[in-house]
Design a protein around this motif. Structure first.
Motif, PDB file in Angstrom:
ATOM      1  N   UNK A  51       0.714  -1.200  -0.473  1.00 45.36           N
ATOM      2  CA  UNK A  51       0.516   0.245   0.336  1.00 45.36           C
ATOM      3  C   UNK A  51       1.439   1.023  -0.263  1.00 45.36           C
ATOM      4  N   UNK A  52       1.085   2.049  -1.043  1.00 50.99           N
ATOM      5  CA  UNK A  52       1.327   3.144  -0.877  1.00 50.99           C
ATOM      6  C   UNK A  52       1.620   4.085   0.071  1.00 50.99           C
ATOM      7  N   UNK A  53       0.326   3.924   0.892  1.00 51.92           N
ATOM      8  CA  UNK A  53      -0.143   5.014   2.308  1.00 51.92           C
ATOM      9  C   UNK A  53       1.429   4.705   2.848  1.00 51.92           C
ATOM     10  N   UNK A  54       1.581   3.189   2.921  1.00 50.22           N
ATOM     11  CA  UNK A  54       2.193   2.572   4.669  1.00 50.22           C
ATOM     12  C   UNK A  54       4.113   3.336   3.677  1.00 50.22           C
ATOM     13  N   UNK A  55       4.036   3.465   2.850  1.00 52.15           N
ATOM     14  CA  UNK A  55       5.665   4.398   2.275  1.00 52.15           C
ATOM     15  C   UNK A  55       5.903   5.277   3.405  1.00 52.15           C
ATOM     16  N   UNK A  56       7.102   5.411   3.623  1.00 50.21           N
ATOM     17  CA  UNK A  56       7.523   6.273   4.326  1.00 50.21           C
ATOM     18  C   UNK A  56       8.343   7.725   4.465  1.00 50.21           C
ATOM     19  N   UNK A  57       9.116   6.697   3.458  1.00 56.77           N
ATOM     20  CA  UNK A  57      10.409   7.619   2.523  1.00 56.77           C
ATOM     21  C   UNK A  57      10.664   6.603   1.535  1.00 56.77           C
ATOM     22  N   UNK A  58      11.500   7.250   0.948  1.00 54.73           N
ATOM     23  CA  UNK A  58      11.868   6.608  -0.599  1.00 54.73           C
ATOM     24  C   UNK A  58      13.629   7.276  -0.058  1.00 54.73           C
ATOM     25  N   UNK A  59      14.747   6.508  -0.926  1.00 55.48           N
ATOM     26  CA  UNK A  59      15.827   7.388  -1.431  1.00 55.48           C
ATOM     27  C   UNK A  59      16.057   6.367  -2.475  1.00 55.48           C
ATOM     28  N   UNK A  60      16.581   7.517  -3.432  1.00 53.59           N
ATOM     29  CA  UNK A  60      17.080   7.434  -5.169  1.00 53.59           C
ATOM     30  C   UNK A  60      18.462   7.205  -5.227  1.00 53.59           C
ATOM     31  N   UNK A  61      18.984   6.037  -5.870  1.00 55.87           N
ATOM     32  CA  UNK A  61      20.657   5.495  -6.113  1.00 55.87           C
ATOM     33  C   UNK A  61      20.794   5.145  -7.052  1.00 55.87           C
ATOM     34  N   UNK A  62      21.770   5.966  -8.304  1.00 54.92           N
ATOM     35  CA  UNK A  62      21.685   5.908  -9.421  1.00 54.92           C
ATOM     36  C   UNK A  62      23.524   5.089  -9.819  1.00 54.92           C
ATOM     37  N   UNK A  71      12.930   1.130   0.149  1.00 50.18           N
ATOM     38  CA  UNK A  71      11.185   2.713   0.303  1.00 50.18           C
ATOM     39  C   UNK A  71      11.545   1.769   1.344  1.00 50.18           C
ATOM     40  N   UNK A  72      11.202   2.589   2.946  1.00 41.70           N
ATOM     41  CA  UNK A  72      11.309   2.433   4.407  1.00 41.70           C
ATOM     42  C   UNK A  72       9.851   2.877   4.750  1.00 41.70           C
ATOM     43  N   UNK A  73       9.288   1.694   4.433  1.00 44.89           N
ATOM     44  CA  UNK A  73       7.735   1.550   5.315  1.00 44.89           C
ATOM     45  C   UNK A  73       6.903   2.101   6.544  1.00 44.89           C
ATOM     46  N   UNK A  74       5.803   2.575   7.135  1.00 46.32           N
ATOM     47  CA  UNK A  74       5.517   2.831   8.652  1.00 46.32           C
ATOM     48  C   UNK A  74       6.190   1.765   9.310  1.00 46.32           C
ATOM     49  N   UNK A  75       5.465   0.935   8.692  1.00 43.06           N
ATOM     50  CA  UNK A  75       6.103  -0.754   9.747  1.00 43.06           C
ATOM     51  C   UNK A  75       7.268  -1.139   9.422  1.00 43.06           C
ATOM     52  N   UNK A  76       7.852  -0.076   9.845  1.00 44.56           N
ATOM     53  CA  UNK A  76       9.406  -0.578   9.763  1.00 44.56           C
ATOM     54  C   UNK A  76       9.940  -1.871   8.884  1.00 44.56           C
ATOM     55  N   UNK A  77       9.418  -2.080   7.561  1.00 43.72           N
ATOM     56  CA  UNK A  77       9.396  -2.859   6.662  1.00 43.72           C
ATOM     57  C   UNK A  77      10.681  -1.716   5.783  1.00 43.72           C
ATOM     58  N   UNK A  78      12.055  -3.345   5.474  1.00 44.33           N
ATOM     59  CA  UNK A  78      12.453  -2.110   4.337  1.00 44.33           C
ATOM     60  C   UNK A  78      12.932  -2.798   2.914  1.00 44.33           C
ATOM     61  N   UNK A  79      12.515  -2.271   2.273  1.00 44.62           N
ATOM     62  CA  UNK A  79      12.970  -3.426   0.602  1.00 44.62           C
ATOM     63  C   UNK A  79      13.756  -2.328  -0.732  1.00 44.62           C
ATOM     64  N   UNK A  80      14.187  -2.103  -1.554  1.00 46.53           N
ATOM     65  CA  UNK A  80      15.210  -2.403  -2.217  1.00 46.53           C
ATOM     66  C   UNK A  80      14.553  -2.651  -3.922  1.00 46.53           C
ATOM     67  N   UNK A  81      14.567  -1.458  -4.344  1.00 46.91           N
ATOM     68  CA  UNK A  81      14.007  -2.339  -5.564  1.00 46.91           C
ATOM     69  C   UNK A  81      15.298  -1.645  -6.859  1.00 46.91           C
ATOM     70  N   UNK A  82      15.750  -2.465  -7.370  1.00 45.30           N
ATOM     71  CA  UNK A  82      16.531  -2.343  -8.519  1.00 45.30           C
ATOM     72  C   UNK A  82      16.062  -2.032  -9.735  1.00 45.30           C
ATOM     73  N   UNK A  83      16.109  -1.103 -10.543  1.00 44.40           N
ATOM     74  CA  UNK A  83      15.591  -1.027 -11.667  1.00 44.40           C
ATOM     75  C   UNK A  83      16.002  -0.523 -12.655  1.00 44.40           C
TER      76      UNK A  83
END
Length: 514
Positions: A51-62, A71-83
């Protein structure tokens, strides 16, 4: 504005998802109006549904022609998306930020969520003030149900109906409300069946620097006591803070005017201080390079367990006054919408076996948090990772749930539910598909028409498909009060919420319910 206007790239193939303590997953990433979805297309067994509303902060790195979004979530989960593709990565990040910036509450997911097996009207009548009063009136006739606030003209953060002393009429309540911050005059929230004592709650009085008095407020508190009874006023502020509040029009009760009430101060952290404590705790939990000694030092310096201890100690004090000292208690704070509710609700968990059942605990949250006016939207607008300018965010509700978890861990057979119910409540408070935690008070929820336009969380949690997973197979009803220990060795970090990511602590603590 249409959601499609905010989504610059809605689909990217070849995206790799990386998660702590799990292997990478490669698949297709899609951005919808309310969700991030990643499917591995490997039998659809690996999938991200965020759920996008669960996202607390996003950090970008190229790096080169590709990019990584953390992606750092409000429920403390952290996900990394390599695009793959710098443009795609930037477009995905910008789309998420745009969707997060949508202001109207009516654009959030609860107003679009329509499961097949749940109806809009289901679950909203879990515990009304009328139901609470019906239970009370079968035991005592000293209290009545007042509709003085039926149009929210007296207090926007109170429900339309409140329980007050029978001898106090509505005209007195209206005047007494002007002597309390935000109009939160003393109301009943719990009646103890064995001792026949009560727990009341309110905000701080408003004597100001001139020592103004209010005969009506004095009358309300006098009517709450039986002849010859002595009550306890437990203030969640320090004495110094209460005295300083007089400059801003607040203050504390004059002992002479309230002769049958004994005043006790139990200062509790709130607001920005509590938020900073959570930020420091998560910073320590997410540092993989921290040694054991350094981790313990960080844990102590964040003071989170100290706040837990203070909450449990204060709640036990309230319960002890009611159960053992056989005296009624008024719990109050500056606004009476944060620490006050933590204490009154946790005291009921300690005293009342009904509050330790699934439905009883849900009813407790409905009475003591939702109807009592805890500002969920303001307090849960951001979590521990947000880069936004600090506002009214504070993990008040999370601290209460942590206190409940501590008691569950010490008395695992006394609760009908497992700690995973507490985890679910925490997650829904910060980002939910249901409308239960929307808004800051009952008046605002009425204006948003959440009962008519959104699904109730209680209906979802109590549905057959979900209810079973929260039940505790070890449950045995205990009709007595349960007294948690607050000794240092008795309090533990809630490993189901704050997991240290370092290699030394990857072995999970044993679950008392397994």
């Amino acid at each position: 504005m249409e959601f499609v206007e905010l989504i610059k790239t809605w689909r990217v193939d070849g995206v790799t998802l990386r998660r702590p303590l799990a292997g990478p997953v490669k698949g297709t990433l899609c951005v919808s109006s309310h969700h991030l979805l990643l499917s591995s297309r490997a039998g659809h067994t690996e999938e991200l549904w965020l759920l996008i509303r669960n996202i607390d902060a996003i950090d970008k790195r190229f790096t080169g022609s590709s990019g990584t979004i953390t992606i750092k979530c409000k429920d403390f989960c952290i996900w990394q998306l390599e695009i793959p593709g710098m443009d795609e990565c930037l477009n995905i990040a910008n789309s998420i930020e745009a969707l997060l910036s949508l202001e109207p509450v009516a654009h959030t997911y609860p107003f679009f969520y329509r499961p097949k097996l749940l109806r809009l009207q289901e679950g909203w009548d879990l515990c009304s003030p009328e139901d609470h009063y019906t239970q009370l009136s079968s035991h005592t006739d000293r209290w009545r149900l007042s509709y003085v606030n039926k149009d929210f003209s007296v207090c926007t953060s109170y429900p339309t109906a409140v329980i007050v002393p029978r001898t106090t009429d509505d005209a007195v309540l209206r005047i007494a409300a002007t002597f309390r911050h935000g109009g939160r005059f003393p109301v009943l929230c719990y009646w103890h069946q064995r001792t026949r004592m009560v727990i009341l709650r309110s905000s701080q009085p408003l004597p100001g620097v001139n020592g103004r008095r209010c005969v009506e407020d004095e009358g309300v508190l006098a009517a709450a006591l039986r002849p010859g009874e002595v009550g306890f006023i437990i203030d969640t502020r320090s004495l110094q803070a209460a005295l300083q509040a007089r400059v801003r029009g607040g203050g504390l009760e004059n002992k002479v005017r309230y002769p049958n009430w004994r005043k006790l101060h139990r200062p509790m952290e709130r607001g920005r201080g509590l938020q900073e404590s959570l930020v420091k705790l998560l910073d320590a939990c997410n540092d993989p390079s921290t040694s054991v000694d350094r981790w313990l030092s960080k844990l102590e310096s964040c003071r989170w367990l100290e706040h837990i201890k203070t909450l449990l100690t204060t709640a036990c004090l309230v319960a002890q006054c009611v159960d053992r000292e056989e005296g009624s208690v008024l719990v109050q704070g500056s606004e009476g919408r944060d620490a006050t509710l933590q204490v009154t609700s946790l005291a009921q968990v300690i005293l009342d076996p009904d509050c330790r059942t699934v439905l009883g605990f849900q009813s407790l949250l409905e009475r003591e948090w939702l109807q009592a006016g805890h500002p969920f939207s303001a307090r849960c607008a951001a979590s521990a990772y947000s880069h936004a300018r600090p506002g009214a965010e504070s993990p008040v509700f999370l601290l209460f749930l942590d206190g409940c978890w501590q008691i569950c861990r010490q008395f695992p057979r006394c609760f009908q539910f497992q700690p995973r119910l507490l985890v679910a409540l925490f997650q829904h408070a910060y980002a939910s598909c249901c409308g239960t935690f929307l808004g800051n008070d009952p008046a605002q929820r009425l204006m948003l028409k959440v009962k008519e336009r959104t699904i109730s969380l209680w209906a979802k949690l109590n549905s057959p498909s979900e209810h079973e997973q929260y039940l505790n197979p070890l449950y045995e009803r205990n009709s007595l009060a349960i007294w948690p220990s607050v000794a240092p060795q008795s309090l533990q970090l809630w490993h189901g919420r704050y997991r240290h990511r370092g290699g030394w602590s990857r072995q999970r603590l044993p679950d008392v319910y397994s």
